[in-house]
Design an enzyme around this catalytic site. Structure first.
Site, mmCIF file in Angstrom:
data_model
loop_
_atom_site.group_PDB
_atom_site.id
_atom_site.type_symbol
_atom_site.label_atom_id
_atom_site.label_comp_id
_atom_site.label_asym_id
_atom_site.label_seq_id
_atom_site.Cartn_x
_atom_site.Cartn_y
_atom_site.Cartn_z
ATOM 1 N N GLY A 197 53.079 40.275 37.634
ATOM 2 C CA GLY A 197 52.066 41.320 37.731
ATOM 3 C C GLY A 197 52.693 42.703 37.720
ATOM 4 N N GLY A 198 51.873 43.709 38.042
ATOM 5 C CA GLY A 198 52.339 45.090 38.050
ATOM 6 C C GLY A 198 51.287 46.063 37.569
ATOM 7 C CB ALA A 199 48.883 47.825 38.337
ATOM 8 C CD GLN A 252 51.589 38.653 41.653
ATOM 9 O OE1 GLN A 252 52.281 39.318 40.884
ATOM 10 N NE2 GLN A 252 50.992 39.188 42.704
ATOM 11 C CB SER A 253 48.795 40.662 40.194
ATOM 12 O OG SER A 253 48.090 41.866 40.364
ATOM 13 C CB ALA A 254 48.416 42.820 35.867
ATOM 14 C CG ASP A 271 44.117 40.332 46.752
ATOM 15 O OD1 ASP A 271 44.111 41.566 46.650
ATOM 16 O OD2 ASP A 271 44.702 39.586 45.948
ATOM 17 C CG HIS A 290 47.384 41.785 45.368
ATOM 18 N ND1 HIS A 290 46.488 41.068 44.605
ATOM 19 C CD2 HIS A 290 48.274 42.322 44.478
ATOM 20 C CE1 HIS A 290 46.805 41.173 43.315
ATOM 21 N NE2 HIS A 290 47.891 41.912 43.220
#
Length: 434
Positions: free
Chosen positions: A169-171, A240-242, A343, A375
């Site tokens: 991830g990392g937005a 994960q995430s983004a 989250d 998160h």
């Protein structure tokens, strides 16, 4: 003797050439020089992108406009003779931009404090990442600057290993392959090969570029992982995430190509045993305003997603429910969504609604919620805490499903040591900007 030979660590089983050296690997000096050159190139690239991103953040204000348009409004108002109106607009514009700058500065400071509190763990993981013989860094999989992946290899090479292709991830802005080092290390210790795929971030690329890069990275894994001791028939995709969103988009895009009978496909969705989505968001329509309130402003986010008109095609939850994609959905692998109930970066409702949508259209989907987890708890704080890692154990239970020997080893595995003191982990939880 044959059994002993099979159990030798990978680092001791390199093929030796006539001169007594390693016939397959570069010399230590060559490897060091290559790593230094690559690190310099990556540092330059990341610095360039950071400054470019700061320009975006400085010019785009809280209400979603842009610098040039606001300047034109102020100038036009003044030219029309309405100086008071122009002055008020100018003050409002400056105030909004000041608020944007203030909020980003505060988030940056929170991120710095967060990183400092977790630094004891980061240093230990960093040492493993740079100096372990079980890590193959920056393996090239494509022709773009960020088309690299890191491989985490188990110590022993007794038979082909299951493989995890991981998308960090990392937005969509600060993702980097090294963020997967902690997960890679833990899975490699459990006899699983991990490929952490890097991809272009915004503003170097938009979501289509990210999906293209990840798909190309997955293709490389399928076609080359056997050379590293991986089993091409046991490949799992984790995001994960983004990265969970990008990986889900890559699956949908590939399934659409397969359903249409497109030629030249380098990998197939059916080859993925299971897709794991950790703390991801799959309906972008529902996240625009949420991210805007949390500091990823509407103008920036819509630019990442290539405009409001593109939100439907980058929202897997929407795409699986479209009637024309009925045959596409049947190609998707089993989906396991994992999310913390505390989250606030991407609410757990995002995983719940995607799971419900998949089930409604007949896809195989499971949802695992972790009560009170944020998160970053699942991906960072919990692994750094040591002991039993719920997320890791749940993922391994699917990967080793049906393999009684592997499941027995998982049950007997020693708890991992603590990497960060508890008071620092609790403090990091409080100051986390995520």
């Amino acid at each position: 003797m044959e059994e002993l030979e099979e159990k030798k660590p990978l680092m001791l089983r390199r093929r030796v050439g006539r001169g007594g050296g390693d016939a397959n690997l570069p010399t230590r000096q060559q490897s060091f020089k290559r790593d230094v050159e690559h690190a310099a190139a990556e540092t330059f690239l990341l610095t360039h992108l950071a400054f470019k991103l700061l320009r975006y953040l400085g010019f785009w204000h809280l209400t979603g406009g842009d610098f040039e348009a606001d300047c034109n409004l102020v100038v036009n108002a003044s030219c029309d003779g309405n100086v008071a109106k122009g002055s008020k607009m100018q003050h409002a514009y400056c105030y909004r931009n000041a608020m944007v700058g203030y909020r980003w500065i505060m988030r940056f400071l929170a991120l710095a404090c967060y990183a400092m509190l977790l630094m004891p763990g980061f240093l230990q993981v960093g040492y493993y990442y740079f100096f372990s013989s079980q890590v193959r860094r920056s393996v090239v999989y494509g022709d773009q600057p960020r088309n690299r992946l890191d491989l985490y290899l188990p110590i022993y090479t007794d038979g082909l290993k299951p493989v995890v292709a991981f998308v960090t991830g990392g937005a969509w802005i600060i993702g980097y392959k090294a963020w997967g080092a902690l997960l890679g290390q833990r899975l490699a210790e459990r006899d699983v090969i991990v490929a952490c795929i890097d991809y272009r971030n915004f503003p170097q690329g938009t979501v289509s570029d990210m999906v293209k890069d990840v798909s190309q990275g997955i293709s490389f894994v399928f076609n080359n992982i056997a050379n590293y001791g991986g089993d091409p028939n046991r490949i799992y995709l984790v995001g994960q995430s983004a990265g969970a969103h990008i990986a889900a988009c890559a699956l949908m895009e590939q399934a659409i190509k397969e359903s249409a009978g497109q030629e030249g496909i380098s990998w197939r969705v059916s080859q993925i045993k299971t897709y794991f989505g950790i703390s991801g968001g799959y309906n972008i329509f529902n996240l625009v305003d949420h991210f805007h309130c949390r500091g990823l402003y509407r103008s920036i986010f819509l630019s990442i997603m290539e405009g409001e008109q593109s939100l439907g095609r980058v929202s897997p939850e929407v795409m699986v429910q479209e009637p024309q994609n009925k045959n596409v959905v049947s190609l998707l692998p089993r989906t396991v969504l994992l999310h913390g109930t505390a989250d606030y970066s991407i609410p757990s409702e995002a995983s719940k609604t995607y799971c419900d949508a998949l089930r409604r259209v007949g896809a195989q989907a499971e949802l695992i919620l972790y009560k009170g987890k944020s998160h970053t708890d699942l991906f960072l704080q919990d692994p750094l805490r040591g002991g039993r890692d719920e997320l890791l154990e749940d993922i391994l239970s699917f990967i080793h499903e049906g393999d009684m020997e592997a499941l027995a080893k998982d049950a007997e595995a020693s708890p991992r040591k603590r990497l960060v003191p508890e008071f620092m982990l609790r403090s990091a939880h409080e100051v986390s900007p995520f």
